[in-house]
Enzyme design. Structure first.
Site, PDB file in Angstrom:
ATOM      1  N   TRP A 106     -17.564  64.647  24.799  1.00 13.51           N
ATOM      2  CA  TRP A 106     -18.374  65.682  25.466  1.00 13.51           C
ATOM      3  C   TRP A 106     -18.907  65.171  26.797  1.00 13.51           C
ATOM      4  O   TRP A 106     -18.935  65.859  27.804  1.00 13.51           O
ATOM      5  CB  TRP A 106     -19.568  66.050  24.582  1.00 13.51           C
ATOM      6  CG  TRP A 106     -19.368  67.185  23.666  1.00 13.51           C
ATOM      7  CD1 TRP A 106     -18.753  67.151  22.451  1.00 13.51           C
ATOM      8  CD2 TRP A 106     -19.778  68.553  23.855  1.00 13.51           C
ATOM      9  NE1 TRP A 106     -18.745  68.399  21.881  1.00 13.51           N
ATOM     10  CE2 TRP A 106     -19.376  69.281  22.711  1.00 13.51           C
ATOM     11  CE3 TRP A 106     -20.450  69.194  24.879  1.00 13.51           C
ATOM     12  CZ2 TRP A 106     -19.631  70.644  22.573  1.00 13.51           C
ATOM     13  CZ3 TRP A 106     -20.716  70.560  24.746  1.00 13.51           C
ATOM     14  CH2 TRP A 106     -20.294  71.270  23.599  1.00 13.51           C
ATOM     15  N   ILE A 109     -26.060  63.277  21.248  1.00 13.56           N
ATOM     16  CA  ILE A 109     -25.170  64.191  20.520  1.00 13.56           C
ATOM     17  C   ILE A 109     -24.993  63.728  19.072  1.00 13.56           C
ATOM     18  O   ILE A 109     -25.058  64.525  18.135  1.00 13.56           O
ATOM     19  CB  ILE A 109     -23.811  64.306  21.241  1.00 13.56           C
ATOM     20  CG1 ILE A 109     -24.005  65.077  22.558  1.00 13.56           C
ATOM     21  CG2 ILE A 109     -22.770  64.975  20.358  1.00 13.56           C
ATOM     22  CD1 ILE A 109     -22.777  65.148  23.431  1.00 13.56           C
ATOM     23  N   ASP A 116     -28.693  67.949  12.423  1.00 12.61           N
ATOM     24  CA  ASP A 116     -28.182  69.293  12.106  1.00 12.61           C
ATOM     25  C   ASP A 116     -27.605  69.310  10.702  1.00 12.61           C
ATOM     26  O   ASP A 116     -27.858  70.221   9.913  1.00 12.61           O
ATOM     27  CB  ASP A 116     -27.122  69.670  13.140  1.00 12.61           C
ATOM     28  CG  ASP A 116     -26.597  71.083  12.907  1.00 12.61           C
ATOM     29  OD1 ASP A 116     -25.382  71.241  12.676  1.00 12.61           O
ATOM     30  OD2 ASP A 116     -27.419  72.010  12.876  1.00 12.61           O
ATOM     31  N   ASP A 173     -28.780  71.573   7.741  1.00 13.49           N
ATOM     32  CA  ASP A 173     -27.834  72.638   7.345  1.00 13.49           C
ATOM     33  C   ASP A 173     -27.237  72.416   5.979  1.00 13.49           C
ATOM     34  O   ASP A 173     -26.859  73.360   5.304  1.00 13.49           O
ATOM     35  CB  ASP A 173     -26.623  72.665   8.299  1.00 13.49           C
ATOM     36  CG  ASP A 173     -26.961  73.252   9.625  1.00 13.49           C
ATOM     37  OD1 ASP A 173     -26.110  73.165  10.515  1.00 13.49           O
ATOM     38  OD2 ASP A 173     -28.072  73.784   9.754  1.00 13.49           O
ATOM     39  N   VAL A 176     -29.090  74.750  19.089  1.00 17.17           N
ATOM     40  CA  VAL A 176     -27.710  74.312  19.388  1.00 17.17           C
ATOM     41  C   VAL A 176     -27.729  72.855  19.881  1.00 17.17           C
ATOM     42  O   VAL A 176     -26.731  72.149  19.810  1.00 17.17           O
ATOM     43  CB  VAL A 176     -27.044  75.249  20.411  1.00 17.17           C
ATOM     44  CG1 VAL A 176     -27.659  75.112  21.792  1.00 17.17           C
ATOM     45  CG2 VAL A 176     -25.556  74.987  20.468  1.00 17.17           C
ATOM     46  N   ASP A 221     -20.538  77.951  21.041  1.00 17.93           N
ATOM     47  CA  ASP A 221     -20.516  77.197  19.770  1.00 17.93           C
ATOM     48  C   ASP A 221     -20.271  78.169  18.614  1.00 17.93           C
ATOM     49  O   ASP A 221     -19.390  77.969  17.782  1.00 17.93           O
ATOM     50  CB  ASP A 221     -21.864  76.480  19.621  1.00 17.93           C
ATOM     51  CG  ASP A 221     -21.906  75.552  18.420  1.00 17.93           C
ATOM     52  OD1 ASP A 221     -22.353  74.405  18.577  1.00 17.93           O
ATOM     53  OD2 ASP A 221     -21.500  75.966  17.320  1.00 17.93           O
ATOM     54  N   THR A 253     -17.431  78.040  15.869  1.00 20.17           N
ATOM     55  CA  THR A 253     -17.710  77.363  14.585  1.00 20.17           C
ATOM     56  C   THR A 253     -18.321  78.263  13.513  1.00 20.17           C
ATOM     57  O   THR A 253     -18.433  77.856  12.364  1.00 20.17           O
ATOM     58  CB  THR A 253     -18.743  76.231  14.814  1.00 20.17           C
ATOM     59  OG1 THR A 253     -19.954  76.835  15.306  1.00 20.17           O
ATOM     60  CG2 THR A 253     -18.235  75.200  15.812  1.00 20.17           C
ATOM     61  N   GLU A 262     -19.048  77.759   9.366  1.00 19.11           N
ATOM     62  CA  GLU A 262     -20.447  77.483   8.985  1.00 19.11           C
ATOM     63  C   GLU A 262     -20.950  78.508   7.974  1.00 19.11           C
ATOM     64  O   GLU A 262     -21.546  78.176   6.963  1.00 19.11           O
ATOM     65  CB  GLU A 262     -21.329  77.485  10.247  1.00 19.11           C
ATOM     66  CG  GLU A 262     -21.097  76.262  11.109  1.00 19.11           C
ATOM     67  CD  GLU A 262     -21.581  76.459  12.550  1.00 19.11           C
ATOM     68  OE1 GLU A 262     -21.776  77.622  12.964  1.00 19.11           O
ATOM     69  OE2 GLU A 262     -21.737  75.452  13.246  1.00 19.11           O
ATOM     70  N   PHE A 316     -15.710  70.039  16.980  1.00 20.16           N
ATOM     71  CA  PHE A 316     -15.714  68.769  16.243  1.00 20.16           C
ATOM     72  C   PHE A 316     -14.754  68.812  15.067  1.00 20.16           C
ATOM     73  O   PHE A 316     -14.459  67.798  14.479  1.00 20.16           O
ATOM     74  CB  PHE A 316     -17.108  68.462  15.699  1.00 20.16           C
ATOM     75  CG  PHE A 316     -17.966  67.748  16.711  1.00 20.16           C
ATOM     76  CD1 PHE A 316     -19.255  67.382  16.424  1.00 20.16           C
ATOM     77  CD2 PHE A 316     -17.475  67.425  17.966  1.00 20.16           C
ATOM     78  CE1 PHE A 316     -20.030  66.708  17.340  1.00 20.16           C
ATOM     79  CE2 PHE A 316     -18.235  66.749  18.886  1.00 20.16           C
ATOM     80  CZ  PHE A 316     -19.517  66.390  18.563  1.00 20.16           C
TER      81      PHE A 316
HETATM   82  C1  LIG Z   1     -25.271  69.812  21.515  1.00 17.16           C
HETATM   83  C2  LIG Z   1     -23.868  69.584  21.017  1.00 17.16           C
HETATM   84  C3  LIG Z   1     -23.017  69.068  22.142  1.00 17.16           C
HETATM   85  C4  LIG Z   1     -23.823  68.697  19.787  1.00 17.16           C
HETATM   86  C5  LIG Z   1     -22.354  68.788  19.400  1.00 17.16           C
HETATM   87  C6  LIG Z   1     -22.000  70.212  19.717  1.00 17.16           C
HETATM   88  C7  LIG Z   1     -23.280  70.781  20.274  1.00 17.16           C
HETATM   89  C8  LIG Z   1     -23.145  72.010  21.082  1.00 17.16           C
HETATM   90  N1  LIG Z   1     -24.154  70.930  19.099  1.00 17.16           N
HETATM   91  C9  LIG Z   1     -24.558  69.560  18.789  1.00 17.16           C
HETATM   92 MG   LIG Z   2     -24.545  72.770  11.476  1.00 18.66          MG
HETATM   93 MG   LIG Z   3     -27.639  73.924  12.201  1.00 18.59          MG
HETATM   94 MG   LIG Z   4     -21.927  75.596  15.332  1.00 10.17          MG
END
Ligand SMILES: CC1(C)[C@@H]2CC[C@@]1(C)NC2
Ligand SMILES: [Mg+2]
Ligand SMILES: [Mg+2]
Ligand SMILES: [Mg+2]
Length: 532
Positions: A258, A279, A286, A290, A387, A423, A427, A431, A512
């Protein structure tokens, strides 16, 4: 649905283990490569500054150098050329040249007014003259230029609609190219350099000296990225997070990837490594909120982070103690480095960044735990924080500027909205399937009974509107406010983080995720494989 017992994110193991990363090597560290590169840069500089009465070829050259990933070596020359074109207004008045000049000048901060397009409109000024509909080359550049629009610039809105309508028809009829090109204004430079070199080398107008420099440079910069990745990987290993929290995504290579889009200047290695750590920690937290933590544990964890004191750790389960201590150590390390470098203590701001993040996480976890379905707006008001983009921006802020933070509040939020929406476009299906708070697409569908495709179309439109707000903020120059200056480096980072999110999640790939996506192939090309 009340999660009972522990869940797992079902994430596949890392593609590259520690030893593989540490063994990465490339011959492009040698002195002779540096000398050859300096020599080639000198030759290309000569070509670039060669005076020409018609600036269009120079503008095309600048555009190529940017897309080849080597414009950084000619920044002063490029600025001189663009400044002179801006002052002399000596670009040719055809649709192609005007659009190309408009885009490049605005991208480099020379804000050409949208009125330069009035000569292409009909008498009433209500639309572009249909005759320009036959100039495909010019329309493509007009389409690109329209993405530099700020709020309220109707002519550029017209330009985008006019060009899109005609080009889309061409695509449908002639089946040429794939869908409409991703606008270059939204395209992040470094991760896209190698595919562009592939295309450039096949062009009839390819210049062999420029090609040799681009190939050599991408191999040399890869050697630098590999060393930074190794340092990041040693840190990740030292935290012990992968051992202590086996349910967390082990994606340190993807996390580092990234950063080469976000902070791409060669001299910003420290910032890339720092951002990769941010990151990794954001992703770890997260997954705790989650996937793994029970709601009681998450409430304890949140209050420990709010208090930011090591004393209250003992009440936490071990896995939370490890992640809190890793976070605490990281913030202390960064604050220390910034104190030495910039002379002020950023600790309170960095702490608040992490407190804001976990407060947005506990809100989502509570919504999920209670089966609550927020409206799109209610979701987004929290999700631009959850995010994680603000964690990245706030750590970088202190490295790049001494300005007051409030000047960047609006651009930070707009960028984070786009990162969140991109995102979720990539994703959220996975999720929601695993069990997570409804994301942007699902919120919109719940709220409006729209289909998934209609919801995606809506999100794409919001992203376009948010980019107009972002352009407005990035191109701001409040004359009346004399000490109004925006940090060039920080503004670049805000725009590039936005572009990198759209790059990683393009075509609905899950970033990811370990699918053999286009993104993972580009990651391997850019970080691992030598360019032949
Ligand atoms: C902030 C980030 C870059 C890290 C990986 C993807 C993303 C968007 N969410 C967590
Ligand atoms: Mg998550
Ligand atoms: Mg989350
Ligand atoms: Mg996501």
């Amino acid at each position: 649905p009340i999660p009972t017992g522990r869940r797992s994110g079902g994430y596949p193991p890392a593609l590259w283990d520690f030893d593989t990363i540490q063994s990465l090597n490339t011959e492009y560290k040698g002195e002779r490569h540096m000398r050859r590169e300096e020599d080639l840069i000198g030759q290309v500089r000569e070509m670039l500054v060669h005076e020409v009465e018609d600036p269009t070829p120079q503008l095309e050259f600048i555009d190529d150098l940017h897309k080849l990933g080597i414009s950084c070596h000619f920044e002063n020359e490029i600025l001189q050329i663009l400044k002179s074109i801006y002052l002399n207004q000596n670009y040719k008045r055809d649709l192609y040249s005007t659009s190309l000049a408009f885009r490049l000048l605005r991208q480099y901060g020379f804000i050409l007014p949208q009125e330069v397009f009035d000569c292409f409109k009909n008498e009433e000024g209500t639309d572009f003259k249909p005759s320009f509909g036959r100039d495909i080359k010019g329309l493509l550049q007009l389409y690109e230029a329209s993405f530099l629009s700020r709020k309220g610039e109707e002519t550029l809105q017209l330009a985008r609609e006019f060009a899109t309508k005609i080009l889309q028809k061409e695509v449908d009829e002639r089946e040429f190219a794939t869908k409409m090109e991703f606008p270059s204004h939204w395209t992040v430079q470094m991760p896209n350099a190698r595919p562009f070199i592939d295309a450039y080398r096949r062009r009839p107008d390819m210049n062999p000296v420029v090609l040799e420099l681009a190939i050599l440079d991408t191999n040399i910069v890869q050697a630098q990225f590999q060393e930074e990745l190794k340092e990041t990987s040693r840190w990740w290993e030292s935290t012990g997070i992968v051992q202590e929290l086996p349910f967390v995504r082990d994606r340190i290579v993807e996390g580092y990837f990234w950063t080469i889009g976000v902070t791409q200047r060669r001299e910003h290695g420290y910032e890339r490594i720092m951002t990769a750590k941010v990151i990794a920690l954001v992703t770890c937290l997260d997954d705790i909120y989650d996937v793994y933590g029970t709601i009681e544990e998450l409430q304890l964890f949140t209050s420990t982070i709010q208090r930011w004191d090591l004393e209250s750790m003992k009440q936490l389960p071990t896995y939370m103690q490890v992640s809190f201590l890793a976070l605490h150590n990281f913030v202390t390390e960064v604050a220390y480095d910034t104190l030495k470098k910039k002379g002020y203590n950023s600790t309170p701001y960095l702490r608040k960044t992490w407190v804001d993040l976990v407060e947005s996480y506990i809100k989502e976890a509570t919504w999920y735990y209670n089966g609550y379905k927020p409206s799109m707006q209610e979701y987004l008001n929290n999700a631009w924080i959850s995010v994680g983009s603000m964690a990245i921006l706030n750590h970088l802020f202190f490295r790049f500027t001494n300005e007051r933070m409030h000047k960047y509040r609006d651009m930070n939020r707009v960028s984070s909205n786009i990162v969140r929406l991109a995102d979720d476009m990539g994703t959220s299906l996975a999720e929601v399937e695993r069990g997570d708070v409804p994301k942007a697409i699902q919120c919109y569908m719940n709220e409006t009974n729209a289909s998934e495709e209609e919801a995606r179309e809506y999100v794409r439109r919001v992203i376009q509107e948010e980019w107009e707000k972002l352009n407005t903020e990035l191109m701001r120059d409040d004359d009346d406010d004399d000490d109004f200056t925006l940090s060039k480096y920080y503004c670049e980072v805000v725009a590039n983080l936005t572009r990198m999110a759209q790059f990683i999640y393009q075509d609905g790939s899950d970033g990811f995720g370990m699918k053999d996506s286009k993104v993972n192939r580009l990651l391997k090309e850019t970080l691992i494989e030598r360019y032949e």
